[in-house]
Motif scaffolding. Structure first.
Motif, PDB file in Angstrom:
ATOM      1  N   SER A  23     -47.021 -65.594  23.652  1.00 21.29           N
ATOM      2  CA  SER A  23     -45.724 -65.265  23.056  1.00 21.29           C
ATOM      3  C   SER A  23     -45.842 -64.771  21.626  1.00 21.29           C
ATOM      4  CB  SER A  23     -44.818 -66.503  23.094  1.00 21.29           C
ATOM      5  OG  SER A  23     -44.641 -66.977  24.406  1.00 21.29           O
ATOM      6  N   TRP A  24     -46.803 -65.330  20.872  1.00 21.52           N
ATOM      7  CA  TRP A  24     -46.943 -64.941  19.471  1.00 21.52           C
ATOM      8  C   TRP A  24     -47.253 -63.458  19.323  1.00 21.52           C
ATOM      9  CZ3 TRP A  24     -50.113 -68.038  22.319  1.00 21.52           C
ATOM     10  CH2 TRP A  24     -51.419 -67.616  22.533  1.00 21.52           C
TER      11      TRP A  24
ATOM     12  N   HIS B 214     -43.768 -61.805  19.528  1.00 22.09           N
ATOM     13  CA  HIS B 214     -42.981 -62.056  18.326  1.00 22.09           C
ATOM     14  C   HIS B 214     -43.454 -61.173  17.168  1.00 22.09           C
ATOM     15  CE1 HIS B 214     -42.102 -66.449  19.833  1.00 22.09           C
ATOM     16  NE2 HIS B 214     -41.784 -65.512  20.715  1.00 22.09           N
ATOM     17  N   SER B 215     -44.764 -61.114  16.988  1.00 18.29           N
ATOM     18  CA  SER B 215     -45.295 -60.326  15.873  1.00 18.29           C
ATOM     19  C   SER B 215     -45.123 -58.831  16.101  1.00 18.29           C
ATOM     20  CB  SER B 215     -46.776 -60.666  15.656  1.00 18.29           C
ATOM     21  OG  SER B 215     -47.530 -60.494  16.846  1.00 18.29           O
TER      22      SER B 215
ATOM     23  N   GLN C 131     -55.619 -60.930  20.056  1.00 18.22           N
ATOM     24  CA  GLN C 131     -55.706 -61.900  18.972  1.00 18.22           C
ATOM     25  C   GLN C 131     -56.253 -61.282  17.691  1.00 18.22           C
ATOM     26  OE1 GLN C 131     -54.383 -64.823  19.301  1.00 18.22           O
ATOM     27  NE2 GLN C 131     -54.812 -65.482  17.211  1.00 18.22           N
TER      28      GLN C 131
ATOM     29  N   TYR D  11     -53.463 -59.694  15.960  1.00 14.94           N
ATOM     30  CA  TYR D  11     -52.580 -60.715  15.416  1.00 14.94           C
ATOM     31  C   TYR D  11     -53.176 -61.322  14.148  1.00 14.94           C
ATOM     32  CZ  TYR D  11     -49.826 -64.993  15.049  1.00 14.94           C
ATOM     33  OH  TYR D  11     -49.029 -66.006  14.588  1.00 14.94           O
TER      34      TYR D  11
ATOM     35  N   VAL E 148     -39.116 -72.674  15.300  1.00 13.59           N
ATOM     36  CA  VAL E 148     -40.219 -72.639  16.261  1.00 13.59           C
ATOM     37  C   VAL E 148     -40.433 -74.067  16.768  1.00 13.59           C
ATOM     38  CG1 VAL E 148     -42.560 -71.802  16.680  1.00 13.59           C
ATOM     39  CG2 VAL E 148     -41.211 -70.818  14.823  1.00 13.59           C
TER      40      VAL E 148
ATOM     41  N   ASN F 108     -43.989 -75.579  17.748  1.00 14.46           N
ATOM     42  CA  ASN F 108     -45.101 -75.734  16.806  1.00 14.46           C
ATOM     43  C   ASN F 108     -45.216 -77.197  16.386  1.00 14.46           C
ATOM     44  OD1 ASN F 108     -45.796 -73.091  16.888  1.00 14.46           O
ATOM     45  ND2 ASN F 108     -45.526 -72.690  14.709  1.00 14.46           N
TER      46      ASN F 108
ATOM     47  N   TRP G  97     -48.574 -74.250  10.148  1.00 15.13           N
ATOM     48  CA  TRP G  97     -48.532 -72.843  10.554  1.00 15.13           C
ATOM     49  C   TRP G  97     -48.605 -71.955   9.311  1.00 15.13           C
ATOM     50  CZ3 TRP G  97     -43.828 -69.480  11.915  1.00 15.13           C
ATOM     51  CH2 TRP G  97     -44.214 -68.359  12.667  1.00 15.13           C
TER      52      TRP G  97
ATOM     53  N   GLY H 122     -47.626 -68.267   9.262  1.00 16.17           N
ATOM     54  CA  GLY H 122     -46.220 -67.885   9.369  1.00 16.17           C
ATOM     55  C   GLY H 122     -45.640 -67.315   8.083  1.00 16.17           C
TER      56      GLY H 122
ATOM     57  N   ASP I  27     -36.834 -69.547  18.738  1.00 17.91           N
ATOM     58  CA  ASP I  27     -37.573 -69.545  20.004  1.00 17.91           C
ATOM     59  C   ASP I  27     -36.977 -70.592  20.940  1.00 17.91           C
ATOM     60  OD1 ASP I  27     -39.163 -67.782  18.627  1.00 17.91           O
ATOM     61  OD2 ASP I  27     -40.800 -69.195  18.294  1.00 17.91           O
TER      62      ASP I  27
ATOM     63  N   ASP J 181     -39.713 -62.830  25.709  1.00 19.42           N
ATOM     64  CA  ASP J 181     -40.959 -62.557  25.001  1.00 19.42           C
ATOM     65  C   ASP J 181     -41.943 -61.821  25.908  1.00 19.42           C
ATOM     66  OD1 ASP J 181     -41.305 -64.747  26.644  1.00 19.42           O
ATOM     67  OD2 ASP J 181     -42.159 -66.054  25.120  1.00 19.42           O
TER      68      ASP J 181
END
Length: 542
Positions: free
Chosen positions: A285-286, A289-290, A301, A304, A330, A333, A337, A340, A393, A473
């Protein structure tokens, strides 16, 4: 010692071991790397690599033959492990394993397993898998050595078999018959190319990220069409195209969306919907989001990690520069983080700071209704405040989709303790995991819950100054979508002020919460720039 002097049971055992070694090597050579394609028929093939291996054994002297058997057997064991990784990734993420980027998924996978069977069980499973990987490589090398001795000990029979099978393979290949296999070599070649492409991806990302039409736009010229509005961007976990277009899953979900359109319209809200192509599928999902926030495709990754370590201008930073208070919610989490910070949030709520006193729902640390209620209490309910922009989220629809919360009166949500009986008495994951039909049904119900939570939130707490953008997502895993699914997810914008949706007229999105099959499809990385362009005073020059 003559053959006659060897006990019969030992001769039988030797033959059984040889047969098992043969089947083990054959499986490694011809088995597909997708679990859905694995069947008895997929193993009944003549592998070209096996024929080449037999020929090599017949021409090499003893010592080089032993060395070759050990080396090639070990490499074949590694290839088998790679195939098993591929099977897992195809099953969960609808793509093969990338050895350059995908080791990062081992951490989240371990955490998910720990949530299912406990920390000790997860550690034991990780150790067991590591040992199994070593054992596979060793057994494959030993199997290759044993088969090489059998071939070398019977050169005449092996040569005849090689000639016959070689002719059959050539004939089958000429006529396109599937039992003429060279899958191992083809797969190794494809993965070698994949590694090469992955290693070069950093240059491609840097080139894409170097272009940013909004990086230096002053705050006064950003988001002028949303001044005074609270803007919520909500990701609904695994809310994919399959949810509204699969003939088995979609009727109930379409009903929620269609009823929601009517309910919100009665409350004065209008909505527009379309599709966005996510940067990932089945998980990660990250990455989605990004991608939405940065306006750059982030599909692995490495990208990211580069993004979160950069000063890329994000959508939330645009709101912050333009005068909004920015908030990240979030709930899943559970650890610090620090990465973030790239989003520029003024306030941040995770599993420890959201005030939840209930029990988790297996994966989801808190129900979506609680997440929205806590956000309302902590941010929008305050008086004498700046407009809020939040990314929220919603994770109740995360696999395994059970146990599933039920809606309660918003005034009764409180600290979330009301949900404890639901978490304790709900359906257990093991009741659905081993049945694809039950898993799909549980997925559909979880999406209905998440959508109902969001629609009810807008009904209950919406006002003239609320704007909500919600989207999936990524698509769920292939057990839900089937093979060959797109990466498209629904996206919707909801607003009470007609001037807001007038700004989106050029988008061509469909009316209501439920996009039709012919609705526009945008790449997820295009959303940031299109959104900032539509709600700014001037289209920026590129």
């Amino acid at each position: 010692m003559s053959t006659d002097s060897v006990p019969k049971w030992r001769r039988i055992a030797a033959r059984v071991i040889t047969a098992l070694a043969f089947l083990f090597v054959l499986f490694a050579l011809v088995a597909p790397n997708e679990l859905s394609k694995l069947s008895p028929w997929s193993i009944l093939q003549i592998p070209l690599e096996g024929l080449v291996g037999v020929a090599l054994v017949l021409v090499l002297p003893p010592k080089p033959r032993r060395i070759a058997a050990v080396v090639l057997g070990s490499l074949l064991g590694i290839l088998l492990i790679w195939k098993l990784f591929d099977m897992g990734f195809y099953t969960t993420l609808a793509r093969p394993f990338d050895p350059v980027f995908d080791w990062s998924f081992l951490g989240p996978g371990f955490e998910f397993l720990a949530g299912a069977i406990g920390q000790g069980g997860a550690v034991a499973a990780a150790i067991g898998i590591s040992i199994l990987a070593v054992v596979l490589v060793v057994l494959m090398a030993l199997s290759a050595m044993r088969l090489s001795r059998v071939v070398a000990g019977r050169p005449t029979a092996a040569t005849r078999a090689l000639a016959v099978l070689g002719v059959v393979w050539v004939g089958a290949a000429a006529f396109g018959q599937p039992f003429a296999s060279h899958s191992a070599a083809a797969l190794a070649y494809d993965h070698a190319r994949q590694v090469g492409s992955s290693l070069q991806d950093s240059n491609a990302y840097n080139a894409e990220a170097s272009v940013d039409a909004f990086r230096d736009v002053p705050g006064n010229d950003l988001l002028t069409g949303l001044r005074g509005k609270d803007v919520i961007i909500t990701f609904v976990e695994s809310y994919g195209q399959v949810a509204i277009q699969d003939p088995e899953l979609s009727p109930a979900i379409d009903s929620v969306l269609d009823a929601g359109t009517s309910k919100l319209r009665a409350a004065g809200f209008e909505s527009k919907s379309a599709f966005i192509t996510s940067s990932t599928s089945g998980g990660g999902s990250w990455l989605a989001h990004s991608t939405l926030q940065s306006g750059v495709l982030i599909n692995n990754q490495k990208r990211y990690d580069t993004f979160v370590g950069s000063d890329r201008f994000t959508l939330s930073q645009a709101f912050k520069r333009a005068g909004w208070k920015t908030v990240g919610v979030v709930p899943q989490n559970m650890k610090p983080w620090p990465e973030g910070k790239v989003y520029g949030y003024d306030s941040y709520y995770d599993s420890h700071t959201s005030g939840y006193k209930g029990k988790n729902f297996f994966y989801a640390q808190m129900p979506d209704q609680y997440t929205l209620s806590a956000f309302q209490r902590n941010e929008r309910a305050k008086t004498d405040r700046k407009p809020v922009m939040a990314e929220i989220d919603l994770v109740s629809s995360h696999t395994p989709f059970v146990p599933l919360p039920e809606m309660v009166d918003w005034n009764a949500v409180g600290d979330g303790s009301i949900f404890i009986p639901q978490a304790e008495n709900g359906t257990k994951p093991e009741e659905v995991w081993n049945d694809a039909g039950k898993t799909r049904a549980a997925y559909a119900k979880s999406i209905q819950y998440s959508l109902n939570s969001l629609i009810s939130y807008v009904q209950t707490y919406g006002d003239d100054n609320l704007v909500v953008v919600f989207l999936g997502d990524h698509q769920p895993a292939p057990v839900i979508t089937g093979d060959g699914a797109t990466r498209d997810v629904p996206v919707t914008i909801v607003a009470k002020d007609p001037a807001v949706l007038e700004r989106t007229a050029s988008w061509g999105w469909h009316d209501g919460l439920n996009p039709g099959q012919e609705a526009p499809v945008w790449p997820m990385q295009d959303f940031r720039d299109r959104f900032l362009t539509s709600f700014g005073p001037h289209p920026p020059t590129r």
